[in-house]
Design a protein around this motif. Sequence first.
Motif, PDB file in Angstrom:
ATOM      1  N   ASP A 647       0.816  -1.214   0.000  1.00 22.78           N
ATOM      2  CA  ASP A 647       0.000   0.000   0.000  1.00 22.78           C
ATOM      3  C   ASP A 647       0.850   1.265   0.000  1.00 22.78           C
ATOM      4  OD1 ASP A 647      -2.386  -1.286  -0.144  1.00 22.78           O
ATOM      5  OD2 ASP A 647      -3.165  -0.611   1.783  1.00 22.78           O
ATOM      6  N   ALA A 648       1.974   1.230   0.709  1.00 24.75           N
ATOM      7  CA  ALA A 648       2.874   2.389   0.722  1.00 24.75           C
ATOM      8  C   ALA A 648       3.456   2.625  -0.669  1.00 24.75           C
ATOM      9  CB  ALA A 648       3.990   2.177   1.735  1.00 24.75           C
ATOM     10  N   ILE A 649       3.853   1.539  -1.327  1.00 24.27           N
ATOM     11  CA  ILE A 649       4.394   1.651  -2.688  1.00 24.27           C
ATOM     12  C   ILE A 649       3.333   2.202  -3.627  1.00 24.27           C
ATOM     13  CG2 ILE A 649       5.166   0.322  -4.704  1.00 24.27           C
ATOM     14  CD1 ILE A 649       6.588  -1.575  -2.721  1.00 24.27           C
ATOM     15  N   LYS A 650       2.149   1.637  -3.564  1.00 22.69           N
ATOM     16  CA  LYS A 650       1.107   2.051  -4.507  1.00 22.69           C
ATOM     17  C   LYS A 650       0.682   3.501  -4.271  1.00 22.69           C
ATOM     18  CE  LYS A 650      -3.181   0.576  -6.692  1.00 22.69           C
ATOM     19  NZ  LYS A 650      -4.262  -0.436  -6.745  1.00 22.69           N
ATOM     20  N   THR A 651       0.617   3.900  -3.014  1.00 22.13           N
ATOM     21  CA  THR A 651       0.266   5.296  -2.717  1.00 22.13           C
ATOM     22  C   THR A 651       1.323   6.240  -3.269  1.00 22.13           C
ATOM     23  OG1 THR A 651      -0.943   4.652  -0.726  1.00 22.13           O
ATOM     24  CG2 THR A 651      -0.208   6.942  -0.868  1.00 22.13           C
ATOM     25  N   ILE A 711       7.783  -2.343  -8.999  1.00 21.93           N
ATOM     26  CA  ILE A 711       8.536  -1.936  -7.809  1.00 21.93           C
ATOM     27  C   ILE A 711       8.414  -2.987  -6.708  1.00 21.93           C
ATOM     28  CG2 ILE A 711       8.677  -0.203  -5.967  1.00 21.93           C
ATOM     29  CD1 ILE A 711       7.807   1.885  -8.074  1.00 21.93           C
ATOM     30  N   TRP A 712       7.218  -3.540  -6.529  1.00 18.49           N
ATOM     31  CA  TRP A 712       7.005  -4.573  -5.518  1.00 18.49           C
ATOM     32  C   TRP A 712       7.893  -5.787  -5.787  1.00 18.49           C
ATOM     33  CZ3 TRP A 712       5.200  -6.153  -0.964  1.00 18.49           C
ATOM     34  CH2 TRP A 712       4.982  -7.508  -0.774  1.00 18.49           C
ATOM     35  N   ILE A 713       7.908  -6.278  -7.031  1.00 15.05           N
ATOM     36  CA  ILE A 713       8.718  -7.449  -7.368  1.00 15.05           C
ATOM     37  C   ILE A 713      10.187  -7.177  -7.070  1.00 15.05           C
ATOM     38  CG2 ILE A 713       9.541  -8.909  -9.263  1.00 15.05           C
ATOM     39  CD1 ILE A 713       6.815  -8.494 -10.620  1.00 15.05           C
ATOM     40  N   ALA A 714      10.661  -6.007  -7.527  1.00 12.40           N
ATOM     41  CA  ALA A 714      12.087  -5.698  -7.422  1.00 12.40           C
ATOM     42  C   ALA A 714      12.537  -5.434  -6.002  1.00 12.40           C
ATOM     43  CB  ALA A 714      12.412  -4.491  -8.294  1.00 12.40           C
ATOM     44  N   LEU A 792      14.521   0.827   0.002  1.00 15.15           N
ATOM     45  CA  LEU A 792      13.232   1.385  -0.373  1.00 15.15           C
ATOM     46  C   LEU A 792      12.988   2.689   0.386  1.00 15.15           C
ATOM     47  CD1 LEU A 792      10.870   0.488  -2.244  1.00 15.15           C
ATOM     48  CD2 LEU A 792       9.762  -0.453  -0.194  1.00 15.15           C
ATOM     49  N   GLY A 793      12.600   3.728  -0.346  1.00 13.76           N
ATOM     50  CA  GLY A 793      12.404   5.032   0.266  1.00 13.76           C
ATOM     51  C   GLY A 793      13.634   5.905   0.234  1.00 13.76           C
ATOM     52  N   GLU A 794      14.719   5.393  -0.377  1.00 15.15           N
ATOM     53  CA  GLU A 794      15.958   6.151  -0.501  1.00 15.15           C
ATOM     54  C   GLU A 794      16.328   6.328  -1.967  1.00 15.15           C
ATOM     55  OE1 GLU A 794      18.154   4.395   3.540  1.00 15.15           O
ATOM     56  OE2 GLU A 794      18.904   3.866   1.549  1.00 15.15           O
ATOM     57  N   ARG A 795      17.120   7.336  -2.260  1.00 14.48           N
ATOM     58  CA  ARG A 795      17.725   7.524  -3.581  1.00 14.48           C
ATOM     59  C   ARG A 795      19.210   7.793  -3.389  1.00 14.48           C
ATOM     60  NH1 ARG A 795      14.137   8.215  -8.168  1.00 14.48           N
ATOM     61  NH2 ARG A 795      12.326   6.983  -7.558  1.00 14.48           N
ATOM     62  N   SER A 815       8.555   8.529   5.041  1.00  9.21           N
ATOM     63  CA  SER A 815       7.975   8.628   6.384  1.00  9.21           C
ATOM     64  C   SER A 815       7.028   7.460   6.646  1.00  9.21           C
ATOM     65  CB  SER A 815       7.240   9.953   6.540  1.00  9.21           C
ATOM     66  OG  SER A 815       8.129  11.043   6.414  1.00  9.21           O
ATOM     67  N   LYS A 816       6.263   7.079   5.638  1.00 10.61           N
ATOM     68  CA  LYS A 816       5.343   5.961   5.789  1.00 10.61           C
ATOM     69  C   LYS A 816       6.097   4.658   6.044  1.00 10.61           C
ATOM     70  CE  LYS A 816       1.326   3.969   5.789  1.00 10.61           C
ATOM     71  NZ  LYS A 816       0.354   4.222   6.888  1.00 10.61           N
ATOM     72  N   LEU A 817       7.206   4.461   5.352  1.00 13.29           N
ATOM     73  CA  LEU A 817       7.999   3.244   5.561  1.00 13.29           C
ATOM     74  C   LEU A 817       8.576   3.205   6.975  1.00 13.29           C
ATOM     75  CD1 LEU A 817       9.831   3.060   2.109  1.00 13.29           C
ATOM     76  CD2 LEU A 817       7.973   1.592   2.913  1.00 13.29           C
ATOM     77  N   THR A 818       8.993   4.349   7.484  1.00 14.51           N
ATOM     78  CA  THR A 818       9.488   4.411   8.869  1.00 14.51           C
ATOM     79  C   THR A 818       8.382   4.029   9.845  1.00 14.51           C
ATOM     80  OG1 THR A 818      11.073   6.144   8.276  1.00 14.51           O
ATOM     81  CG2 THR A 818      10.511   5.914  10.610  1.00 14.51           C
TER      82      THR A 818
END
Length: 866
Positions: A647-651, A711-714, A792-795, A815-818
């Motif tokens: 859900d975080a990814i899709k959002t 993104i989910w698969i990877a 995930l959540g970083e660049r 923030s959501k992942l945290t």
Amino acid sequence: MFGLFDKSQKIKGTVVLMPKNVLDVNELNAVKNGGVDGFVSGVFDTVTDVAGQVVDSATAIFSRNVSFKLISATSTDAKGNGKVGTESYLEKHIPTLPTLGNRRDAFNIHFEWDSSFGIPGAFYIRNFTYDEFFLVSVTLEDIPNHGSIHFVCNSWVYNFKNYKKDRIFFANNTYLPSATPAPLVKYRKEELEVLRGDGTGERKEWERIYDYDVYNDLGNPDSDKNLARPVLGGSSTYPYPRRVRTGRKATKKDPKSERPAGEIYMPRDEKFGHLKSSDFLTYGLKSTSQELLPSLENVFDSDFTWNEFDSFQEVRDLFEGGIKLPTGVLSDISPLPIFKEIFRSDGESVLQFPPPHVVKVNKSAWMTDDEFAREMIAGVNPNVIRCLQEFPPQSKLDPTLYGDQTSTITKEKLEINMGGVTVEKALSAKRLFILDYQDAFIPYLTRINKLPTAKAYATRTILFLKDDGTLKPLVIELSKPHPSGDNLGPVSKVVLPAIDGVDSTIWLLAKAHVIVNDSGYHQLMSHWLNTHAVMEPFAIATNRHLSVIHPIYKLIYPHYRDTININALARQNLINAGGTIEQSFLPGRYSMEMSSAVYKNWVFTDQSLPADLIKRGLAVEDPSAPHGLRLVIEDYPYAVDGLEIWDAIKTWVQDYVSLYYPTDVAVQKDTELQAWWKEAVEKGHADLKDKPWWPKMQTLQELIESCSTIIWIASALHAAVNFGQYPYGGFILNRPTLSRRFIPEPGTKEYDEMVKSPQTAYLRTITSKRQTIIDLTVIEILSRHASDEIYLGERDNPNWTSDSKALEAFKKFGSKLTEIEGKITARNNNSSMKNRCGPVELPYTLLIPSSKAGLTFRGIPNSISI
């Protein structure tokens, strides 16, 4: 006086790059001979320039040997293309920028500029030096009426004579094709043409060409006829995703297969090299196959008795005290750091692995039925178990080829351990579950069981959901093909749980056979096929058709980092004929053929977690439930944690994509996007291109769902099936990879041995010592995070886009992942959730997004990077 009317001035730039030798630990001998520290420090020896001044070698190499030309995004030349500025060179070297172990050198540069040139949007670069270098970034400062411009480059730049067209880099702006500034349109198209190439010739090291080919390089028939393997892809018999085309010459004995090569081509920017740790992973795998295994072979050939474990304690000695190796076995093995934890460095020839997490707290809980069942929903392969919909379980295999494969399990045998609940009531209440490997293994078992040491069944395991939310195994069915022919159906036996006597040993052996099936299916299908292999075509298509300034490129490109590289390395050392997977997992030489058979039924849209759970009957749609799904097993760690990540990814994807596509029409009119998707389907997954389930990429929702799935698969899916390999499988008793004996029959010598010594019977059935060492060495490497990993959540660069709204959405995602990390930790501390830790007291942490480097049993990298 004239200066008052002179519009020209200079704008300052900072160029950050890394010399080849900082990153490219590509000469393994350099590491062996001088050690990594000595090797790296030697790169920066001082030299004397033509004026007699002592400078560092980076200055000597790069000063005035690299030129830049700015390209305007707002002013055109006579042909309507962006105006190209005058050539400028790097200037005096400025102090080194400290980083995480890789040296970055920053250089000043000044460009001639006047107001008629406008705002730069790209630049050409020429490298006049002999060696390539890694261009990290370029920043232009204080451009009048504009401010700074960032160019995130992250690319190897070779001598300019290697390129037909000068290398070009674009500013970090984001444009749909139709919104591209007119002066940049030509340059955008030309760069994509370069990346596509012309589909001919053998690829060279410095090239950046992305193209497709079938898996025709796994075998080596010129070396040995037993190393011939079928081509995967391009046929209905062996369908497969495509890999990067290399254009190597064909083998002499099979014109359809490519010759193996010492180094497999991949587009240069796909190679490891951002940090030394990544190279250590590469060389760890290579050294395993090229140095460790031959050395061990010598041991086993000379001392066959050393090939067997004699007790469970001897297995535990692999990480508790080590196993003494015969003299000389380590003499030729690489001293790379990846092996330092495996081999002691005090002069003793002792093999010692890190302690696997599964036995850190409790050494014997792995044997329990509760843990056996729990690992089906919280282990390293948690996405195969499904809710039982019919009884008896059915098969989808062709009965004319394989006979009647309907299960022989009866209701009476199931109900023995169901506490008075009938099969009918359990089915209607969704309390029966099955781990079913019948159809995957039966077509190959006759051939597998002819391999020198393999003796295997196809297994079915039925489980019952207890009132406390945990699973209880009820029965295991073991099947093998009829000795008179596969078409006569299987010969099956049904084994029930037992807690003492010889029956308990038989039950333990039956569970081992289930796990051997599960280990092979996990490694080949859940892990390799469903993440590594299926992702490579998307990576190829993205580079061929989405410009670096395309919004979808910026969204998904980080999720391909290192995937093409690790896949090439796998074809060379792991999944190749005679490679470590064939040596240490049950399917042996039929491993990749089996994954091809499973790919026939692969469905892209089923790879999203909600679709997968629904398809397996483990969730039902419910708008009132969290994430819109009601889980059939409420305490299903992989699903519970995974749905939050999904859900975080899709959002995030929805927030980002909506910035650029206000309507479905915008999706339809995006020429690069349409070309990307068409080619990913029709060329990248060509053998499945006619399947009706492919999204048509005509709506915003299709774009969001497809990008979220990629993104989910990877990221999360790969993390879930990869980084628990050593924590669970490092203790080979818990996750054996081979079965070498059938369950003994009364009246045989093996049966008598089983009665006398259950441990010996178990050890002679599962993976031998030799294969255990091979397996553990590889999965210990594969389960590690590199120190340069990006999660995930970083660049890797805060200036990956100039779009402030996109940056804000990405910050929200982080923030959501945290927040999710905190929730997962809280669930693991909740003793009422019995599946979170289980009898082995190992919390389920595989989907916690962040991690340190090393063997951590947590962390979701952006990409399939190992």
